[in-house]
Design a protein around this motif. Sequence first.
Motif, PDB file in Angstrom:
ATOM      1  N   UNK A  39       0.844  -1.199   0.000  1.00  0.00           N
ATOM      2  CA  UNK A  39       0.000   0.000   0.000  1.00  0.00           C
ATOM      3  C   UNK A  39       0.873   1.239   0.000  1.00  0.00           C
ATOM      4  N   UNK A  40       0.411   2.252  -0.714  1.00  0.00           N
ATOM      5  CA  UNK A  40       1.119   3.531  -0.771  1.00  0.00           C
ATOM      6  C   UNK A  40       0.439   4.487   0.189  1.00  0.00           C
ATOM      7  N   UNK A  41       1.162   4.854   1.239  1.00  0.00           N
ATOM      8  CA  UNK A  41       0.572   5.741   2.242  1.00  0.00           C
ATOM      9  C   UNK A  41       0.553   7.170   1.760  1.00  0.00           C
ATOM     10  N   UNK A  42       1.471   7.509   0.856  1.00  0.00           N
ATOM     11  CA  UNK A  42       1.534   8.875   0.356  1.00  0.00           C
ATOM     12  C   UNK A  42       2.175   9.833   1.347  1.00  0.00           C
ATOM     13  N   UNK A  43       2.698   9.292   2.446  1.00  0.00           N
ATOM     14  CA  UNK A  43       3.297  10.147   3.473  1.00  0.00           C
ATOM     15  C   UNK A  43       4.780   9.821   3.622  1.00  0.00           C
ATOM     16  N   UNK A  44       5.590  10.868   3.633  1.00  0.00           N
ATOM     17  CA  UNK A  44       6.968  10.770   4.067  1.00  0.00           C
ATOM     18  C   UNK A  44       7.974  10.094   3.173  1.00  0.00           C
ATOM     19  N   UNK A  45       7.658   8.974   2.551  1.00  0.00           N
ATOM     20  CA  UNK A  45       8.676   8.201   1.855  1.00  0.00           C
ATOM     21  C   UNK A  45       9.285   8.972   0.686  1.00  0.00           C
ATOM     22  N   UNK A  46       8.474   9.386  -0.251  1.00  0.00           N
ATOM     23  CA  UNK A  46       8.959  10.081  -1.437  1.00  0.00           C
ATOM     24  C   UNK A  46       7.962  11.178  -1.792  1.00  0.00           C
ATOM     25  N   UNK A  47       8.470  12.336  -2.118  1.00  0.00           N
ATOM     26  CA  UNK A  47       7.607  13.408  -2.574  1.00  0.00           C
ATOM     27  C   UNK A  47       7.443  13.283  -4.080  1.00  0.00           C
TER      28      UNK A  47
END
Length: 111
Positions: free
Chosen positions: A91-99
């Motif tokens: 799942x892609x949380x959309x937070x923190x990992x990569x902008x």
Amino acid sequence: MTDKKRIVYRVIFVHQDKVYEVFCREVTQSDMHGFIELGGFIFGERSQVVVDPGEEKLKSEFSGVKRSYVPMHRVLRIDEMDKEGVAKVRDHTGKGEVTPFPAPPRPSGRS
């Protein structure tokens, strides 16, 4: 034929709120503007006692696929590897990992 080292690429990209990590032999800029072309997918070909259900799901999803075209703005990372690893989807949380790279603004429907 020469016994030369075969190149393996790890490509991480986002598709439908999932992060895909796949291994392939070919990564090129597509003739279709804005797409990366992936080919020669690698999925646990060697004999394994333990089967990873995540990798099996990806293997069946890409079954019969010769080439896949991924929009450039959805690619998070491309690495040249010494050897292949385990393909996975999460799942892609959309937070923190990569902008994500900013997309052009959408035109409003107003005149």
